[in-house]
Structure formats: structure tokens, C-alpha cells
Design a protein around this motif. Structure first.
Motif, PDB file in Angstrom:
ATOM      1  N   VAL A 161       0.843  -1.199   0.000  1.00 10.40           N
ATOM      2  CA  VAL A 161       0.000   0.000   0.000  1.00 10.40           C
ATOM      3  C   VAL A 161       0.876   1.247   0.000  1.00 10.40           C
ATOM      4  N   VAL A 162       1.872   1.262   0.881  1.00  6.26           N
ATOM      5  CA  VAL A 162       2.768   2.422   0.969  1.00  6.26           C
ATOM      6  C   VAL A 162       3.461   2.653  -0.371  1.00  6.26           C
ATOM      7  N   GLU A 163       3.986   1.597  -0.984  1.00  7.43           N
ATOM      8  CA  GLU A 163       4.693   1.740  -2.261  1.00  7.43           C
ATOM      9  C   GLU A 163       3.763   2.219  -3.373  1.00  7.43           C
ATOM     10  N   GLU A 164       2.533   1.719  -3.401  1.00  9.04           N
ATOM     11  CA  GLU A 164       1.569   2.135  -4.426  1.00  9.04           C
ATOM     12  C   GLU A 164       1.250   3.626  -4.295  1.00  9.04           C
ATOM     13  N   VAL A 165       1.000   4.063  -3.081  1.00 10.14           N
ATOM     14  CA  VAL A 165       0.647   5.473  -2.868  1.00 10.14           C
ATOM     15  C   VAL A 165       1.861   6.369  -3.129  1.00 10.14           C
ATOM     16  N   GLU A 166       3.043   5.942  -2.691  1.00  7.85           N
ATOM     17  CA  GLU A 166       4.237   6.744  -2.974  1.00  7.85           C
ATOM     18  C   GLU A 166       4.440   6.871  -4.483  1.00  7.85           C
ATOM     19  N   LEU A 167       4.203   5.809  -5.222  1.00  6.20           N
ATOM     20  CA  LEU A 167       4.317   5.860  -6.680  1.00  6.20           C
ATOM     21  C   LEU A 167       3.291   6.828  -7.263  1.00  6.20           C
ATOM     22  N   LEU A 168       2.053   6.742  -6.817  1.00 11.80           N
ATOM     23  CA  LEU A 168       1.018   7.649  -7.325  1.00 11.80           C
ATOM     24  C   LEU A 168       1.362   9.101  -6.997  1.00 11.80           C
ATOM     25  N   CYS A 169       1.916   9.339  -5.830  1.00 14.91           N
ATOM     26  CA  CYS A 169       2.302  10.703  -5.466  1.00 14.91           C
ATOM     27  C   CYS A 169       3.424  11.210  -6.372  1.00 14.91           C
ATOM     28  N   ARG A 170       4.387  10.351  -6.708  1.00 11.39           N
ATOM     29  CA  ARG A 170       5.465  10.756  -7.623  1.00 11.39           C
ATOM     30  C   ARG A 170       4.927  10.991  -9.032  1.00 11.39           C
ATOM     31  N   VAL A 171       4.057  10.107  -9.501  1.00 10.98           N
ATOM     32  CA  VAL A 171       3.484  10.238 -10.839  1.00 10.98           C
ATOM     33  C   VAL A 171       2.634  11.500 -10.942  1.00 10.98           C
ATOM     34  N   SER A 172       2.032  11.896  -9.834  1.00 11.39           N
ATOM     35  CA  SER A 172       1.165  13.083  -9.857  1.00 11.39           C
ATOM     36  C   SER A 172       1.940  14.341 -10.224  1.00 11.39           C
TER      37      SER A 172
END
Length: 131
Positions: A41-52
Motif C-alpha cells: 500500500v505504501v509503495e503504491e501510494v508513494e508511486l502515485l504521489c510521484r506520478v502526480s
């Protein structure tokens, strides 16, 4: 990245933020029998935050949205490695960091959509190994 890809990432970011913003009991109900790791979950959200960041450059998010996503990403980054081990359902009940993340996700959704109460993403079916 193409427009269709940007739209998909934008939608997925909003849906995942809705999941993070949901009340704990709703998050646990969404999880159901799935065993989703906290680290995942942490990795998915961190990725989405970077992609944003890139999505904002292309106009999919406003600067204020980006500030909210960065706040969520920063708080997630503060979760130490020991608290990333195990199942997310267990972490939701025991780690107060998730209450803070819930609050930040709600703030982001209120800014972006006017209300933090949004439909949760469709749960991904657990992999059973059957083909």
C-alpha cells in the motif's frame, strides 16, 4: 505518456485517495479476505504521489492538489520499515500514522472534489493460482 494513460493515472490516484480517506471500518470491509501488505500500500501510494508531479505538469492536477498529494507522500515516507511489515488491515488498527494519512487524504479530496466521501476502487481479486 498519452492522454488516456494520464486519465487512468488521475482516476486511480483519486480512487486510491478515497480508499485512504475512508473510515477504518470501510477500509477493512474493502479489504475483506484479501491479505494486502502494508508495504505494498505504501509503495503504491508513494508511486502515485510521484506520478502526480508529471500529471500536474500536464494539467491533470492543480498546484493545490499537488500540495495535498505531497503531504500524503511525505507522511507515508515517515512510516518506518518496521511498521511497513505485515498486513495493512492490522496496521490500520494499530498504527496511528494511518489516522494522520486518512486526515491528509480527506483534505486532498475536499480540495480536489469538494467532499472526501467518494466511491472506493473496485477491489482487486486475490490471485488464487488457478488459470
Amino acid at each position: 505518456m498519452n492522454h488516456l494513460g494520464d486519465a487512468h493515472l488521475h482516476t486511480w490516484t483519486l480512487r486510491f485517495m478515497a480508499l485512504l480517506a475512508a473510515d477504518t471500518q470501510d477500509q477493512l470491509a474493502w479489504l475483506g479476505e484479501r491479505e494486502l501488505g502494508t508495504k505494498d500500500v505504501v509503495e503504491e501510494v508513494e508511486l502515485l504521489c510521484r506520478v502526480s508531479e508529471g500529471l500536474a505538469e500536464r494539467g491533470a492536477f492543480e498546484p493545490e492538489d499537488l500540495r495535498g498529494l505531497r503531504a500524503v507522500g511525505r507522511r507515508l515516507g515517515e512510516i518506518d520499515a518496521a511498521c511497513r511489515v505485515g498486513l495493512w488491515g492490522n496496521a490500520l488498527a494499530t498504527d496511528p500514522a494511518w489516522d494522520e494519512i486518512r486526515s491528509l487524504a480527506r483534505r486532498f479530496l475536499r480540495t480536489r472534489l469538494g467532499d472526501w466521501r467518494q466511491p472506493l476502487p473496485r477491489p482487486v481479486r486475490p490471485h488464487t493460482g488457478d488459470h
